[in-house]
Design an enzyme around this catalytic site. Structure first.
Site, short mmCIF file in Angstrom:
data_model
loop_
_atom_site.label_atom_id
_atom_site.label_comp_id
_atom_site.label_asym_id
_atom_site.label_seq_id
_atom_site.Cartn_x
_atom_site.Cartn_y
_atom_site.Cartn_z
N HIS A 236 110.15 74.39 61.89
CA HIS A 236 109.19 75.50 61.94
C HIS A 236 109.73 76.63 62.82
CE1 HIS A 236 105.56 77.79 62.93
NE2 HIS A 236 105.01 77.27 61.86
N ASP A 237 110.17 76.26 64.02
CA ASP A 237 110.69 77.25 64.97
C ASP A 237 112.21 77.14 65.14
OD1 ASP A 237 108.06 77.95 65.34
OD2 ASP A 237 107.83 76.95 67.28
N ALA A 238 112.86 76.48 64.22
CA ALA A 238 114.32 76.32 64.33
C ALA A 238 114.91 76.32 62.93
CB ALA A 238 114.64 75.01 65.05
#
Ligand SMILES: *[C@@H]1O[C@H](CO)[C@@H](O)[C@H](O)[C@H]1NC(C)=O
Ligand SMILES: *[C@@H]1O[C@H](CO)[C@@H](O)[C@H](O)[C@H]1NC(C)=O
Ligand SMILES: *[C@@H]1O[C@H](CO)[C@@H](O)[C@H](O)[C@H]1NC(C)=O
Ligand SMILES: *[C@@H]1O[C@H](CO)[C@@H](O)[C@H](O)[C@H]1NC(C)=O
Ligand SMILES: *[C@@H]1O[C@H](CO)[C@@H](O)[C@H](O)[C@H]1NC(C)=O
Length: 426
Positions: A236-238
């Site tokens: 999601h954030d990577a």
């Protein structure tokens, strides 16, 4: 309604379980229930963690094809990008690539609830949602056959935490989020202490304090489990590279661990793709020692979606159904061959290629826009489905006589936001 302590956790709508928090009485539990496990401040979390219950029920109910089911969910990646990652593709070579697997809508949360509840009830947001207690889930089906289950969430601070999120306490970065925890969003789970105690954490940084790893070590993993990596680990954030590496670190040792591999089917999948204008196709991979060796490295292009996770588990353990989109969903082909389920193809008259994108939600109780806001009732006619599986008795009891509309069919051609059920156009 009274919520007295009783023995067995019954199906949603049938109130017969210990709803009270420890140290509260049934009359005072309702208020406490809404807030005790939702606070996200450090002190409140520490206080709640000190008393929160954890449990690790086990069972050995033989399945027709597998004896353990493990679902691991990643985030927001188009099919082509996921299969191009070297780690994901290495796992694909060890199992079956499911090349025609679709999410059911956008954004995250409705996809997560669909996999346990058989619908997303119009949700088109990632809010602090609570599905009404009279909506049943896979947990009712599993409990009915006494098949143990557990939900493992990376970096959730304590078992049964109900808060919206829990950030990394050192960096403040996104970490655990409720919207990726399918169990806790259903009141038919969250209102029962026993069930909350089966929603546990996982940590690769602090393995000694990881409930998953403790259960693994003690050979107390359940027969059905759902695993959510944290907001970095799940892509999601990577990048997908980071997620692929995480999967390798987490799963590779498990595939050699006798406490994990017990005729186990692992489903690696994604909640949704990233391109909203594209068909919502995602990568899914079936692997584990329940997958026959000769199928390693093969591709299955049958149509599947998140409801396949329900139908496959139902077929394997001969469970009753929810009477929702689970009933018609294709069962994974290699399982269907053993259970006698028929894997269906889209009826050409629907024009799947041109019309169905599964990229936006139809209406329902959680939709903040237009359309009907009533909960659809399970379709009790689906007690006579092609599979022969019946709807769970307590569901029939709860919904018999309901005036709510229903739209579920014994078919793979599930509605989407562009092709909504009657009345449920946004
Ligand atoms: C995981 O949950 C347990 C049980 O609630 C808790 O004691 C432990 O501190 C948690 N682990 C981590 C790493 O937060
Ligand atoms: C998520 O988990 C990984 C280990 O699996 C860890 O390295 C990372 O720091 C965690 N993310 C956050 C934001 O804490
Ligand atoms: C998995 O990812 C890591 C980090 O990107 C990489 O070093 C490793 O070679 C990958 N594994 C495979 C099998 O490609
Ligand atoms: C879904 O996809 C169709 C076809 O590309 C497009 O017309 C529609 O706007 C998309 N919906 C969203 C919410 O992006
Ligand atoms: C389910 O709960 C909702 C909200 O409490 C209620 O309006 C509805 O009538 C209930 N339906 C059934 C069949 O119990």
């Amino acid at each position: 309604m009274l919520f007295q302590a009783a023995t067995i956790v019954a199906a949603a709508g049938v109130v017969a379980a210990s709803r009270c928090k420890p140290g509260t009485t049934s009359s005072s539990s309702t208020i406490g229930w809404e807030t005790v496990y939702t606070a996200t401040g450090t002190a409140a979390v520490a206080a709640a963690a000190a008393t929160a219950r954890t449990s690790s029920p086990t069972s050995k109910v033989k399945g027709k094809v597998f004896d353990r089911y493990v679902s691991i969910w990643f985030e927001n990646t188009d099919y082509a990008k996921a299969i191009a990652d070297p780690n994901f593709s290495a796992f694909a070579k060890q199992g079956i690539t499911l090349s025609n697997f679709h999410a059911v809508t956008h954004p995250s949360e409705p996809n997560y609830i669909s996999v346990v509840g058989g619908d997303y009830f119009g949700m088109q947001n990632d809010d602090f949602n609570q599905v009404n207690i009279n909506v049943s889930t896979v947990f009712d089906l599993l409990d009915h056959k006494r098949i143990s289950w557990g939900v493992y969430q990376e970096d959730m601070p304590y078992s049964g935490f109900e808060g919206q999120k829990y950030v990394n306490q050192k960096t403040g970065a996104n970490d655990y989020v409720r919207k990726h925890n399918p169990a806790v969003i259903f009141d038919s789970v969250a209102h029962f202490e026993d069930r909350l105690s089966q929603i546990k954490n996982l940590s690769l940084i602090d393995v000694a304090k990881s409930q998953f790893h403790q259960d693994l070590k003690a050979d107390k993993l359940p027969q059905w489990m759902f695993i959510t990596p944290n907001m970095t680990s799940d892509a999601h954030d990577a990048t997908i590279t980071y997620a692929g590496n995480w999967l390798n670190l987490f799963l590779t040792p498990l595939l050699k661990d006798k406490n994990f591999m017990q005729n186990t089917l692992v489903l690696i999948t994604f909640d949704e793709n990233s391109g909203y204008a594209l068909k919502n196709k995602i990568l899914s991979i079936a692997l584990g020692d329940a997958v026959p060796q000769h199928l390693a490295g093969t591709t299955d292009d049958s149509f599947y979606n998140h409801y396949t996770e329900l139908s496959t588990v139902e077929a394997n353990w001969d469970l009753p159904t929810l009477g929702r989109w689970d009933v018609g969903a294709n069962v994974l082909q290699f399982v269907a061959q053993q259970t006698g389920d028929k894997v269906r193809k889209w009826d050409p008259s629907y024009n799947f290629e041109a019309k169905y994108f599964y990229n936006q939600s139809y209406a329902g109780p959680f939709n903040t826009k237009g359309g009907l806001h009533e909960y659809p009732a399970p379709n009790l006619e689906l007690d006579h489905s092609a599979s022969g599986r019946k709807i769970l008795d307590s569901i029939k009891k709860t919904w018999r006589g309901s005036k709510n509309p229903t739209y579920y069919r014994d078919a793979i051609e599930v509605n989407d936001g562009l092709n909504p059920p009657a009345g449920y156009a946004v």
